[in-house]
Design a protein around this motif. Structure first.
Motif, PDB file in Angstrom:
ATOM      1  N   ALA A  69      30.028  37.133  51.920  1.00 43.65           N
ATOM      2  CA  ALA A  69      28.770  37.526  51.291  1.00 43.65           C
ATOM      3  C   ALA A  69      28.962  38.731  50.371  1.00 43.65           C
ATOM      4  O   ALA A  69      28.389  38.786  49.271  1.00 43.65           O
ATOM      5  CB  ALA A  69      27.730  37.838  52.361  1.00 43.65           C
ATOM      6  N   ALA A  70      29.769  39.694  50.805  1.00 43.92           N
ATOM      7  CA  ALA A  70      30.007  40.881  49.983  1.00 43.92           C
ATOM      8  C   ALA A  70      30.728  40.532  48.690  1.00 43.92           C
ATOM      9  O   ALA A  70      30.364  41.009  47.605  1.00 43.92           O
ATOM     10  CB  ALA A  70      30.809  41.909  50.776  1.00 43.92           C
ATOM     11  N   ILE A  71      31.761  39.705  48.780  1.00 46.76           N
ATOM     12  CA  ILE A  71      32.516  39.304  47.590  1.00 46.76           C
ATOM     13  C   ILE A  71      31.625  38.544  46.615  1.00 46.76           C
ATOM     14  O   ILE A  71      31.676  38.765  45.400  1.00 46.76           O
ATOM     15  CB  ILE A  71      33.734  38.458  48.001  1.00 46.76           C
ATOM     16  N   ARG A  72      30.819  37.662  47.141  1.00 43.28           N
ATOM     17  CA  ARG A  72      29.911  36.895  46.281  1.00 43.28           C
ATOM     18  C   ARG A  72      28.941  37.822  45.547  1.00 43.28           C
ATOM     19  O   ARG A  72      28.677  37.647  44.349  1.00 43.28           O
ATOM     20  CB  ARG A  72      29.148  35.886  47.126  1.00 43.28           C
ATOM     21  N   ALA A  73      28.429  38.831  46.251  1.00 42.98           N
ATOM     22  CA  ALA A  73      27.467  39.743  45.634  1.00 42.98           C
ATOM     23  C   ALA A  73      28.138  40.687  44.632  1.00 42.98           C
ATOM     24  O   ALA A  73      27.599  40.951  43.558  1.00 42.98           O
ATOM     25  CB  ALA A  73      26.765  40.554  46.719  1.00 42.98           C
ATOM     26  N   ILE A  74      29.319  41.177  44.970  1.00 42.75           N
ATOM     27  CA  ILE A  74      29.979  42.186  44.132  1.00 42.75           C
ATOM     28  C   ILE A  74      30.549  41.577  42.859  1.00 42.75           C
ATOM     29  O   ILE A  74      30.372  42.117  41.759  1.00 42.75           O
ATOM     30  CB  ILE A  74      31.094  42.884  44.933  1.00 42.75           C
ATOM     31  N   TRP A  75      31.252  40.448  43.003  1.00 45.86           N
ATOM     32  CA  TRP A  75      31.942  39.860  41.849  1.00 45.86           C
ATOM     33  C   TRP A  75      31.202  38.678  41.216  1.00 45.86           C
ATOM     34  O   TRP A  75      31.679  38.123  40.232  1.00 45.86           O
ATOM     35  CB  TRP A  75      33.349  39.421  42.250  1.00 45.86           C
ATOM     36  N   SER A  76      30.048  38.296  41.771  1.00 48.48           N
ATOM     37  CA  SER A  76      29.277  37.147  41.257  1.00 48.48           C
ATOM     38  C   SER A  76      30.153  35.901  41.170  1.00 48.48           C
ATOM     39  O   SER A  76      30.222  35.219  40.146  1.00 48.48           O
ATOM     40  CB  SER A  76      28.680  37.475  39.878  1.00 48.48           C
ATOM     41  N   VAL A  77      30.845  35.621  42.267  1.00 51.24           N
ATOM     42  CA  VAL A  77      31.733  34.458  42.356  1.00 51.24           C
ATOM     43  C   VAL A  77      31.324  33.631  43.570  1.00 51.24           C
ATOM     44  O   VAL A  77      30.453  34.017  44.344  1.00 51.24           O
ATOM     45  CB  VAL A  77      33.204  34.894  42.484  1.00 51.24           C
ATOM     46  N   ASN A  78      31.971  32.478  43.726  1.00 46.29           N
ATOM     47  CA  ASN A  78      31.678  31.596  44.847  1.00 46.29           C
ATOM     48  C   ASN A  78      32.946  31.388  45.677  1.00 46.29           C
ATOM     49  O   ASN A  78      33.695  30.434  45.451  1.00 46.29           O
ATOM     50  CB  ASN A  78      31.153  30.245  44.344  1.00 46.29           C
ATOM     51  N   PRO A  79      33.196  32.275  46.632  1.00 45.43           N
ATOM     52  CA  PRO A  79      34.409  32.147  47.441  1.00 45.43           C
ATOM     53  C   PRO A  79      34.367  30.906  48.330  1.00 45.43           C
ATOM     54  O   PRO A  79      33.297  30.351  48.622  1.00 45.43           O
ATOM     55  CB  PRO A  79      34.397  33.419  48.303  1.00 45.43           C
ATOM     56  N   ARG A  80      35.537  30.488  48.752  1.00 42.70           N
ATOM     57  CA  ARG A  80      35.682  29.445  49.765  1.00 42.70           C
ATOM     58  C   ARG A  80      36.259  30.107  51.005  1.00 42.70           C
ATOM     59  O   ARG A  80      37.126  30.967  50.907  1.00 42.70           O
ATOM     60  CB  ARG A  80      36.614  28.325  49.286  1.00 42.70           C
ATOM     61  N   SER A  81      35.797  29.696  52.184  1.00 46.81           N
ATOM     62  CA  SER A  81      36.279  30.353  53.391  1.00 46.81           C
ATOM     63  C   SER A  81      36.301  29.376  54.555  1.00 46.81           C
ATOM     64  O   SER A  81      35.645  28.331  54.537  1.00 46.81           O
ATOM     65  CB  SER A  81      35.395  31.563  53.740  1.00 46.81           C
ATOM     66  N   ALA A  82      37.062  29.741  55.582  1.00 47.53           N
ATOM     67  CA  ALA A  82      37.157  28.927  56.789  1.00 47.53           C
ATOM     68  C   ALA A  82      37.676  29.792  57.919  1.00 47.53           C
ATOM     69  O   ALA A  82      38.351  30.803  57.696  1.00 47.53           O
ATOM     70  CB  ALA A  82      38.078  27.734  56.575  1.00 47.53           C
ATOM     71  N   VAL A  83      37.354  29.382  59.138  1.00 47.70           N
ATOM     72  CA  VAL A  83      37.941  29.982  60.329  1.00 47.70           C
ATOM     73  C   VAL A  83      38.901  28.963  60.915  1.00 47.70           C
ATOM     74  O   VAL A  83      38.536  27.810  61.145  1.00 47.70           O
ATOM     75  CB  VAL A  83      36.858  30.375  61.356  1.00 47.70           C
ATOM     76  N   LEU A  84      40.145  29.389  61.140  1.00 51.79           N
ATOM     77  CA  LEU A  84      41.193  28.484  61.578  1.00 51.79           C
ATOM     78  C   LEU A  84      41.459  28.650  63.070  1.00 51.79           C
ATOM     79  O   LEU A  84      41.355  29.744  63.610  1.00 51.79           O
ATOM     80  CB  LEU A  84      42.486  28.759  60.799  1.00 51.79           C
ATOM     81  N   ASN A  85      41.809  27.551  63.703  1.00 50.57           N
ATOM     82  CA  ASN A  85      42.247  27.576  65.092  1.00 50.57           C
ATOM     83  C   ASN A  85      43.254  26.444  65.279  1.00 50.57           C
ATOM     84  O   ASN A  85      43.637  25.784  64.301  1.00 50.57           O
ATOM     85  CB  ASN A  85      41.065  27.468  66.072  1.00 50.57           C
ATOM     86  N   ARG A  86      43.664  26.215  66.493  1.00 44.99           N
ATOM     87  CA  ARG A  86      44.733  25.239  66.718  1.00 44.99           C
ATOM     88  C   ARG A  86      44.341  23.825  66.290  1.00 44.99           C
ATOM     89  O   ARG A  86      45.172  23.042  65.847  1.00 44.99           O
ATOM     90  CB  ARG A  86      45.138  25.242  68.188  1.00 44.99           C
ATOM     91  N   SER A  87      43.062  23.483  66.409  1.00 39.83           N
ATOM     92  CA  SER A  87      42.621  22.143  66.021  1.00 39.83           C
ATOM     93  C   SER A  87      42.329  22.041  64.530  1.00 39.83           C
ATOM     94  O   SER A  87      42.245  20.925  63.997  1.00 39.83           O
ATOM     95  CB  SER A  87      41.366  21.764  66.821  1.00 39.83           C
ATOM     96  N   ALA A  88      42.166  23.163  63.849  1.00 42.99           N
ATOM     97  CA  ALA A  88      41.954  23.180  62.393  1.00 42.99           C
ATOM     98  C   ALA A  88      42.822  24.294  61.835  1.00 42.99           C
ATOM     99  O   ALA A  88      42.338  25.374  61.501  1.00 42.99           O
ATOM    100  CB  ALA A  88      40.482  23.406  62.073  1.00 42.99           C
ATOM    101  N   PRO A  89      44.151  24.062  61.714  1.00 38.85           N
ATOM    102  CA  PRO A  89      45.085  25.160  61.455  1.00 38.85           C
ATOM    103  C   PRO A  89      45.384  25.482  60.002  1.00 38.85           C
ATOM    104  O   PRO A  89      46.115  26.435  59.740  1.00 38.85           O
ATOM    105  CB  PRO A  89      46.358  24.657  62.137  1.00 38.85           C
ATOM    106  N   SER A  90      44.852  24.739  59.036  1.00 40.77           N
ATOM    107  CA  SER A  90      45.248  24.991  57.637  1.00 40.77           C
ATOM    108  C   SER A  90      44.039  25.152  56.735  1.00 40.77           C
ATOM    109  O   SER A  90      42.941  24.659  57.036  1.00 40.77           O
ATOM    110  CB  SER A  90      46.140  23.854  57.117  1.00 40.77           C
ATOM    111  N   PHE A  91      44.266  25.848  55.629  1.00 39.70           N
ATOM    112  CA  PHE A  91      43.211  26.140  54.655  1.00 39.70           C
ATOM    113  C   PHE A  91      43.758  25.877  53.268  1.00 39.70           C
ATOM    114  O   PHE A  91      44.791  26.425  52.882  1.00 39.70           O
ATOM    115  CB  PHE A  91      42.783  27.603  54.784  1.00 39.70           C
ATOM    116  N   GLY A  92      43.085  25.028  52.506  1.00 42.19           N
ATOM    117  CA  GLY A  92      43.522  24.716  51.153  1.00 42.19           C
ATOM    118  C   GLY A  92      42.984  25.724  50.166  1.00 42.19           C
ATOM    119  O   GLY A  92      41.786  26.003  50.125  1.00 42.19           O
ATOM    120  N   CYS A  93      43.881  26.304  49.365  1.00 39.11           N
ATOM    121  CA  CYS A  93      43.487  27.318  48.392  1.00 39.11           C
ATOM    122  C   CYS A  93      43.331  26.698  47.003  1.00 39.11           C
ATOM    123  O   CYS A  93      44.070  25.790  46.660  1.00 39.11           O
ATOM    124  CB  CYS A  93      44.524  28.428  48.334  1.00 39.11           C
TER     125      CYS A  93
END
Length: 230
Positions: free
Chosen positions: A206-230
């Motif tokens: 939320a802070a990044i979106r407000a400060i830079w007026s961008v649309n970040p992508r995010s995820a929380v990873l764990n053993r069942s969902a271990p990867s994040f595509g950049c």
């Protein structure tokens, strides 16, 4: 590219929770003071009751470092090092708005937060044990070779972008004035780590979106969902 932890890391640290944020459009001419002050106030309140070494988030990383064969008071996690400096000096130096924001969030949550310049990373980025031939560049420009089986952030070219897991980030992929695209990684090992990492990621998003007026992508990873595509 993808960011992930190796199967061996998940096997050895099943309690791990990790958050990832990727965004474009980063620039230096923005104001982050309000958000930094917010996070700093939270950290200051926590430190008024406990030293950083007494916080459960820091204690969990100390146990994790000991399991890796490292002396916890010799090699501190990034969040412990920041909190220790903040407690002694009352503030952190200004470096770059993105780094200042993420350092402040790390203080508030006592969770290590790393920021990588994606333009300086080749292929996928994986947290894994070193095989012994990776190259690590310090902030001073010196070249080091991580120890065999040391936990590092490694890319497809064999470059290590962090040593001793959350202890030392590389100068090669550190945020610079010209950085435009970043990957932010937060990692925790304590009880309720996934809940706290999710909250940290949501607040930073939320802070990044407000400060830079961008649309970040995010995820929380764990053993069942271990990867994040950049």
């Amino acid at each position: 590219m993808y960011f992930r932890h190796s199967n061996g890391i998940w096997n050895d640290f099943p309690e791990l929770a990790a958050g990832a944020i990727q965004t474009e459009g980063i620039r230096k001419d923005v104001a982050v003071e309000k958000h930094v002050a917010h996070f700093g106030a939270i950290a200051r309140a926590r430190l008024s009751e406990h030293t950083e070494s007494e916080l459960p988030e820091i204690q969990a990383w100390r146990r994790g470092f000991a399991r890796m064969g490292l002396k916890p008071t010799q090699y501190r996690s990034a969040s412990e090092a920041l909190l220790r400096r903040f407690r002694k000096e009352g503030a952190l130096p200004k470096i770059h708005p993105m780094i200042d924001l993420c350092n402040a969030a790390s203080l508030a949550y006592a969770i290590p937060v790393a920021v990588f310049d994606l333009a300086r990373i080749t292929g996928d980025l994986e947290v894994r044990p070193a095989v012994g031939d990776e190259i690590y560049t310090t902030f001073a420009g010196d070249v080091e070779l991580p120890d065999l089986q040391e936990v590092i952030f490694a890319d497809a070219s064999g470059r290590a972008h962090a040593r001793r897991w959350t202890n030392r980030q590389s100068g090669h992929s550190a945020v610079r004035d010209e950085t435009a695209s970043v990957l932010i990684v937060a990692e925790a090992l304590h009880v309720d780590a996934e809940t706290d990492v999710r909250q940290l990621v949501d607040e930073l998003h939320a802070a990044i979106r407000a400060i830079w007026s961008v649309n970040p992508r995010s995820a929380v990873l764990n053993r069942s969902a271990p990867s994040f595509g950049c």
